[in-house]
Motif scaffolding. Structure first.
Motif, PDB file in Angstrom:
ATOM      1  N   LEU A   8       0.821  -1.217   0.000  1.00  0.00           N
ATOM      2  CA  LEU A   8       0.000   0.000   0.000  1.00  0.00           C
ATOM      3  C   LEU A   8       0.857   1.270   0.000  1.00  0.00           C
ATOM      4  N   PRO A   9       1.764   1.467   0.967  1.00  0.00           N
ATOM      5  CA  PRO A   9       2.573   2.693   0.907  1.00  0.00           C
ATOM      6  C   PRO A   9       3.485   2.737  -0.321  1.00  0.00           C
ATOM      7  N   LEU A  10       4.001   1.578  -0.734  1.00  0.00           N
ATOM      8  CA  LEU A  10       4.893   1.525  -1.886  1.00  0.00           C
ATOM      9  C   LEU A  10       4.163   1.962  -3.169  1.00  0.00           C
ATOM     10  N   SER A  11       2.950   1.461  -3.340  1.00  0.00           N
ATOM     11  CA  SER A  11       2.198   1.803  -4.561  1.00  0.00           C
ATOM     12  C   SER A  11       1.799   3.276  -4.569  1.00  0.00           C
ATOM     13  N   PHE A  50       3.108   1.205 -12.624  1.00  0.00           N
ATOM     14  CA  PHE A  50       2.984  -0.180 -12.160  1.00  0.00           C
ATOM     15  C   PHE A  50       4.239  -0.989 -12.429  1.00  0.00           C
ATOM     16  N   ALA A  51       4.936  -0.684 -13.513  1.00  0.00           N
ATOM     17  CA  ALA A  51       6.188  -1.400 -13.781  1.00  0.00           C
ATOM     18  C   ALA A  51       7.193  -1.145 -12.668  1.00  0.00           C
ATOM     19  N   ILE A  52       7.334   0.125 -12.272  1.00  0.00           N
ATOM     20  CA  ILE A  52       8.274   0.461 -11.192  1.00  0.00           C
ATOM     21  C   ILE A  52       7.794  -0.120  -9.866  1.00  0.00           C
ATOM     22  N   TYR A  53       6.495  -0.016  -9.613  1.00  0.00           N
ATOM     23  CA  TYR A  53       5.936  -0.570  -8.365  1.00  0.00           C
ATOM     24  C   TYR A  53       6.192  -2.072  -8.280  1.00  0.00           C
ATOM     25  N   PRO A  66       0.303  -7.214  -8.336  1.00  0.00           N
ATOM     26  CA  PRO A  66       0.383  -6.021  -9.199  1.00  0.00           C
ATOM     27  C   PRO A  66      -0.425  -6.151 -10.492  1.00  0.00           C
ATOM     28  N   ILE A  67      -0.495  -7.376 -11.040  1.00  0.00           N
ATOM     29  CA  ILE A  67      -1.258  -7.574 -12.281  1.00  0.00           C
ATOM     30  C   ILE A  67      -2.741  -7.322 -12.035  1.00  0.00           C
TER      31      ILE A  67
END
Length: 632
Positions: free
Chosen positions: A61-64, A93-96, A121-122
């Motif tokens: 959650l915090p990362l995204s 999303f790629a970096i996340y 992530p997908i």
């Protein structure tokens, strides 16, 4: 719907910060939902909260949210979600995903498998993308069309390429339009769909009109040549639809396409004649690094001449204009353009008339121009016909003073901007312009250092008094379109073409030549009017269709107006270094005979006498007047 629309209206009115907060909370909820679904897929047990879910949520959650904030996901305008927003989402999303995989690789959590870390992530991306698409539908389609109270226009886009697809995204965001189809000439695309919108052939336009009540076709192929565009326009002109177009690719500033770029068809689109290519060597010969003077610098042709001279690279540009506002406007525009030059052109404006010998001599003797373009003239046929003495003073004696000043100052090249109305003139304006040509021809035979030449062309599109803006205003007002006579034909060219022709002719000149442009076939003005009516989605009211929308009314030829215009007095034009520019040497008067006739003309005391003396100076003018009297 009664509840949904007010709720959407309330959300749309919120401050941007509140809207961002709602989107962030929504993404946080979707992150949690993606974790639940990922675990359900992996262990086939639906659990809303346990330690593995808590561990993954506390990291993801915090990362995204931080990643999305840094990548600009929350700076996008939510209601206009499209390709640009999706690109930003995919990058975010790629970096996340990489950061999430990296964290769990470095700090392995036994309760969270690598497959779940990859699967979340997908699923999260799919949910976020769906939320953006749903938001766009709610705020653009549902709310926008719910607010709209006008008539919705049904649109097809001609061209299923990149420009057409960009335009489609913009069209679909407009509540007053409904996109029903693409039209394309590539048979391989027929029957296919782009974002759910079918691709049709041009043969199916009638079916689209019957099925969807099609009202508009938007041409979205900026790379089309004018001849190809004309072919498409001819096919569409038979249908009761409004046809508009994107500009050509070189007119689109940033390459991106939107509804704001759409414009009504210009006569350039209707003529089908390709623009005359410029010979840059000829453009540069009398301009680059030189001091250039333009008379009539604030007029339609004069101002475009100034723009091109600035663009080509003159060292100094002298503007002579007797209209204060016109001089102010072109001076301000040119200074702004010059600010972006590497070698900035010096611009010097002069308020004054070409009939003022003292003023012209001061300018020419103090600034020593290398090249002089004489574009100052009264040109509106009915006004000049009603004011012959003023026309003679400005067009004839203004030209004489310009020629004398050029010779006295040793100007290298002096070019007269003339008109097809000078050929066998039937009006005072044409006769005064032919007189101006005679002055230049006589000066060229004196053997002075100045090279004198002339350039003739037909009607200039977009100039003051041009027929196309007039017809467009009359169509918008509900008609009628007024024609002087249904048999009238005219040659047409664009203002940039006219200006470039004048500058290139200066590079070709050796003295005394008349240069003309190969302007293709003349256009019948009634055909032009009918085409413009049909391409506005309206019908012509005539005997065949008495219930049509716009009538065409014949009001009779104006005093001095001809049915047909010509470009040459003789019949033997010679080729030049430019494939579309031709040259002629026509009958002239010796300087002594000409100045004697002009002295008599200058001393006349009445309009009737002035016109009579003009007929003596230009015998073709008298011949045309006799023909008009005989035919009437």
């Amino acid at each position: 719907m009664k509840i949904v629309l007010p709720m959407l209206e309330y959300l749309a009115r919120l401050r941007r910060g509140y809207k961002q907060s709602i989107v962030i909370l929504t993404d946080a909820l979707l992150c949690y939902l993606a974790i639940i679904v990922a675990f359900a897929f992996r262990i086939e047990v639906l659990s809303y909260w346990n330690r593995p879910v808590e561990n993954l949520l506390s990291i993801s959650l915090p990362l995204s949210l931080v990643t999305f904030w840094v990548m600009g996901v929350y700076r996008a305008v939510f209601r206009y979600a499209g390709i640009g927003m999706m690109r930003t989402l995919f990058r975010g999303f790629a970096i996340y995903t990489l950061l999430l995989l990296g964290f769990f690789a470095a700090f392995r959590q036994g309760e969270v498998s690598r497959s779940i870390v990859l699967l979340q992530p997908i699923i999260f991306l799919m949910l976020v993308a769906l939320s953006r698409i749903t938001g766009r539908y709610l705020f653009v389609d549902l709310l926008g069309r719910g607010r709209f109270r006008g008539n919705v226009r049904t649109v097809a886009i001609y061209g299923a390429g990149g420009a057409g697809q960009q335009l489609a995204g913009s069209v679909m965001s407009e509540p007053g339009t409904r996109l029903v189809a693409y039209i394309d000439d590539d048979p391989r695309l027929h029957g296919q769909r782009i974002d759910g919108i079918p691709i049709k052939s041009h043969d199916e336009v009638s079916a689209l009109i019957d099925r969807h009540r099609l009202t508009d076709v938007l041409l979205a192929i900026p790379s089309l040549t004018r001849s190809a565009r004309r072919e498409i326009v001819d096919r569409l002109a038979h249908h009761p639809i409004h046809v508009r177009t994107l500009p050509q690719m070189n007119e689109l500033l940033d390459g991106h396409v939107s509804v704001s770029d759409i414009r009504d068809l210009d006569i350039q689109d209707l003529l089908g004649r390709e623009p005359v290519r410029a010979n840059h060597l000829l453009l540069a010969r009398t301009v680059v690094g030189k001091t250039v003077l333009v008379t009539g610098a604030g007029g339609s042709i004069g101002s475009e001449l100034c723009r091109r001279i600035l663009d080509v690279g003159a060292r100094k540009l002298l503007l002579v204009e007797n209209n204060e506002y016109a001089l102010y406007a072109i001076d301000a525009e040119l200074r702004q353009l010059a600010a972006g030059q590497k070698a900035r052109t010096e611009i010097v404006p002069f308020l004054g008339s070409v009939t003022d010998a003292q003023r012209l001599n001061y300018i020419c003797s103090n600034y020593r121009p290398h090249t002089l373009f004489h574009a100052a003239a009264y040109k509106h046929v009915p006004l000049v016909e009603a004011n012959p003495i003023e026309a003679i003073r400005n067009n004839v004696f203004g030209t004489l003073e310009t020629v004398k000043a050029a010779m006295a100052a040793g100007v290298e090249n002096c070019i007269l901007v003339s008109t097809d109305k000078a050929v066998r003139p039937a009006n005072v304006m044409g006769a005064t312009k032919r007189s101006a040509e005679l002055i230049f021809q006589a000066a060229a035979e004196l053997g002075v250092d100045t090279t004198f030449s002339m350039v003739r062309f037909g009607n200039v599109l977009g100039s003051s008094g041009s027929v196309v803006p007039l017809f467009r205003r009359q169509i918008a007002a509900g008609g009628p379109i007024t024609l002087t006579a249904k048999g009238v034909t005219r040659y047409f060219m664009t203002i940039p073409e006219a200006a470039e022709l004048v500058i290139q002719a200066a590079g070709l000149a050796r003295g005394g030549e008349v240069f003309v442009l190969d302007m293709g076939q003349p256009v019948r003005i009634e055909d032009l009017a009918r085409t413009m009516i049909r391409l506005s989605g309206l019908s012509v009211r005539d005997d065949q269709d008495p219930d049509g929308d716009i009538a065409i009314q014949e009001v009779g030829l104006r005093p001095g107006e001809k049915l047909f215009e010509e470009l040459l007095i003789g019949d033997d034009p010679q080729p030049t270094l430019h494939e579309r520019i031709f040259m002629a040497r026509e009958a002239s008067l010796p300087w002594a005979d000409l100045t004697s006739a002009l002295t008599e003309l200058e001393s006349c005391g009445s309009e009737l006498q002035a016109v009579h003396l003009l007929e003596k100076l230009v015998p073709e003018f008298a011949d045309q007047k006799r023909k008009q009297l005989t035919s009437s």
